[in-house]
Design an enzyme around this catalytic site. Structure first.
Site, PDB file in Angstrom:
ATOM      1  CG  ASP A   1     -33.500 -94.890  32.992  1.00 24.64           C
ATOM      2  OD1 ASP A   1     -32.620 -95.646  33.450  1.00 24.64           O
ATOM      3  OD2 ASP A   1     -34.170 -94.125  33.703  1.00 24.64           O
TER       4      ASP A   1
ATOM      5  CE  LYS B   1     -26.589 -91.010  36.060  1.00 25.36           C
ATOM      6  NZ  LYS B   1     -27.600 -91.781  35.372  1.00 25.36           N
TER       7      LYS B   1
ATOM      8  CG  HIS C   1     -29.655 -93.639  30.896  1.00 24.43           C
ATOM      9  ND1 HIS C   1     -29.614 -92.537  31.728  1.00 24.43           N
ATOM     10  CD2 HIS C   1     -29.981 -94.679  31.698  1.00 24.43           C
ATOM     11  CE1 HIS C   1     -29.909 -92.899  32.962  1.00 24.43           C
ATOM     12  NE2 HIS C   1     -30.147 -94.212  32.974  1.00 24.43           N
TER      13      HIS C   1
ATOM     14  CG  HIS D   1     -33.571 -90.205  33.292  1.00 20.34           C
ATOM     15  ND1 HIS D   1     -33.486 -89.119  34.103  1.00 20.34           N
ATOM     16  CD2 HIS D   1     -32.846 -91.170  33.899  1.00 20.34           C
ATOM     17  CE1 HIS D   1     -32.740 -89.417  35.156  1.00 20.34           C
ATOM     18  NE2 HIS D   1     -32.334 -90.659  35.048  1.00 20.34           N
TER      19      HIS D   1
ATOM     20  CG  HIS E   1     -31.096 -89.330  38.519  1.00 26.84           C
ATOM     21  ND1 HIS E   1     -31.809 -90.434  38.121  1.00 26.84           N
ATOM     22  CD2 HIS E   1     -31.926 -88.618  39.317  1.00 26.84           C
ATOM     23  CE1 HIS E   1     -33.018 -90.398  38.663  1.00 26.84           C
ATOM     24  NE2 HIS E   1     -33.108 -89.306  39.396  1.00 26.84           N
TER      25      HIS E   1
ATOM     26  CG  HIS F   1     -29.998 -98.969  34.512  1.00 29.22           C
ATOM     27  ND1 HIS F   1     -29.237 -98.477  35.544  1.00 29.22           N
ATOM     28  CD2 HIS F   1     -30.731 -97.913  34.064  1.00 29.22           C
ATOM     29  CE1 HIS F   1     -29.505 -97.191  35.729  1.00 29.22           C
ATOM     30  NE2 HIS F   1     -30.412 -96.833  34.829  1.00 29.22           N
TER      31      HIS F   1
HETATM   32  N1  OTD Z   1     -34.534 -95.076  37.091  1.00 30.87           N
HETATM   33  N2  OTD Z   1     -34.546 -97.237  37.878  1.00 30.87           N
HETATM   34  C1  OTD Z   1     -33.193 -97.324  37.816  1.00 30.87           C
HETATM   35  C2  OTD Z   1     -32.465 -96.288  37.368  1.00 30.87           C
HETATM   36  C3  OTD Z   1     -33.180 -95.218  36.731  1.00 30.87           C
HETATM   37  O1  OTD Z   1     -32.801 -92.981  37.250  1.00 30.87           O
HETATM   38  C4  OTD Z   1     -32.454 -93.955  36.590  1.00 30.87           C
HETATM   39  O2  OTD Z   1     -31.508 -93.916  35.812  1.00 30.87           O
HETATM   40  C5  OTD Z   1     -32.583 -98.592  38.177  1.00 30.87           C
HETATM   41  O3  OTD Z   1     -33.335 -99.497  38.501  1.00 30.87           O
HETATM   42  O4  OTD Z   1     -31.336 -98.697  38.151  1.00 30.87           O
HETATM   43  C6  OTD Z   1     -35.205 -96.104  37.567  1.00 30.87           C
HETATM   44  O5  OTD Z   1     -36.423 -96.021  37.722  1.00 30.87           O
HETATM   45 ZN    ZN Z   2     -31.081 -95.055  34.473  1.00 34.98          ZN
HETATM   46 ZN    ZN Z   3     -31.434 -91.670  36.597  1.00 35.75          ZN
END
Ligand code: OTD
Ligand code: ZN
Ligand code: ZN
Length: 346
Positions: free
Chosen positions: A248, A100, A14, A175, A137, A16
């Site tokens: 994450d 997702k 996971h 997460h 999520h 970003h």
């Molecule tokens: N959580 N920030 C972000 C995604 C995640 O839930 C998530 O996967 C992001 O900035 O894309 C965060 O705090």
């Molecule tokens: Zn995330």
């Molecule tokens: Zn998330």
């Protein structure tokens, strides 16, 4: 005395990476240690079609510095308009590893997520048929539900009913931040797994709020009480193959984080493996680190573990990690566990 631990090269289930200048800045931080990662589709606009995922994959590969090897495992962002045939074709061609699901408004760039779960039934049913996993999520977004309860309420009111109605759907609860999430994943039949971040194994909600508000510890799902962190630790070191690493790591520029309305996300790509070695050593479970970071994830996704290895080295003195990395999109603060780290990747 220097201690060494060699494990299969890890993967991040996971991640970003963003796009453009931020992508170029953060990608090497992940590719240095991780062979593969599940790439989150919450760009602006989100990655909703196979064509968009292919283009994004190409941008990621183009941003990879010469000599680095890394395989992005792409995902599609599920919307109420998602076409089951497009999803199936993207899976069939090997382009897409998962779909997702963001409940609308649950986290950064999730406005096009799902509100009416009946509208995505046909996609979910097709995914169950073809064995394509759904990454979730897991938080409700109703204003009346306290932010610290949103994961637990999601499991009871959305996740469990959704799984009952779609037998055979493979789900990754991402997460996980609560003992409730851990208990649910561990207690259910084999078609559900959970990812855990490095930062949620280290911080609790005091880190965010005690002694002044600390925006770099603010992420979603928000860190919970210490007892939840401890439940995450027990799951991570348990050897249960249904729990594995999804960092994450979610970069935002310092300007966006250090604001009256700071963005959610912890950037951990730089020191994830050092943080994990620290936690697993603290728990007397260094022998379980390889399973958590390098073996359980590939097994779950039907991929072979990586052929290569990394060696973690424990130094006598604290290893200096950068406070920030510079990117073309501005400085990004690296996760600070709040104590020295003695581990590094050789
Ligand atoms: N959580 N920030 C972000 C995604 C995640 O839930 C998530 O996967 C992001 O900035 O894309 C965060 O705090
Ligand atoms: Zn995330
Ligand atoms: Zn998330």
């Amino acid at each position: 005395m220097t201690q060494r631990l060699t494990i299969r090269r890890p993967d991040d289930w996971h991640l970003h990476l963003r796009d453009g200048l931020m992508l170029a800045g953060v990608l090497p931080e992940t590719a240095r240690h991780f062979a593969r990662a599940i790439i989150m589709p919450n760009l602006v606009p989100p990655v909703v079609t196979g064509a968009a995922a292919a283009a994004y994959r190409d941008r990621i590969l183009a941003a990879l510095p010469e000599g680095m090897e890394f395989r992005p495992l792409m995902t599609l962002y599920l919307t109420e308009e998602t076409d089951p045939d497009d999803v199936a074709a993207a899976h069939q061609s090997g382009l897409v590893t998962a779909v997702k699901l963001y409940p609308a408004g649950a986290t950064t760039n999730s406005a096009s997520g799902v509100t009416d779960f009946d509208k995505v039934r046909p996609v979910l049913e097709r995914m169950a048929e073809i064995g394509l996993p759904l990454c979730i999520h897991g938080e409700v977004t109703m204003p009346e539900v306290d932010i610290f309860d949103r994961e637990k309420v999601f499991i009871e009111t959305v996740l469990d009913p959704l799984r009952q109605r779609t037998p055979g759907l493979k789900v990754t609860l991402e997460h996980v931040t609560t003992a409730d999430g851990i208990d649910y994943v561990a207690g259910e039949a084999g078609d559900i797994a959970g990812t855990i971040t490095a930062h949620h194994l280290m911080i609790d909600r005091n880190h965010i709020l005690v002694g002044g508000i600390k925006p770099h510890y603010y992420c979603l799902p928000v860190a919970k009480r210490r007892r939840h962190r401890d439940a995450l630790r027990r799951a991570a070191i348990s050897g249960n193959p249904r729990f594995f690493l999804g960092t994450d790591s979610a970069p935002h520029s310092d300007e966006a984080k250090e604001s009256a309305c700071g963005c959610a996300g912890c950037f951990t790509a730089t020191n994830t493996m050092a943080c994990l070695a620290h936690v697993f050593e603290e728990e007397g479970a260094l022998d379980r680190l390889e399973g958590f970071a390098s073996l359980h994830g590939p097994a779950r996704y039907g991929l072979p573990p990586n052929a290569g290895t990394i060696t973690l080295v424990k130094e006598d003195a604290p290893v200096p990690y950068p406070d920030k990395i510079a990117t073309g999109a501005g400085p990004v603060t690296v996760f600070d566990p709040g104590h020295p780290l003695y581990w590094r990747v050789a």
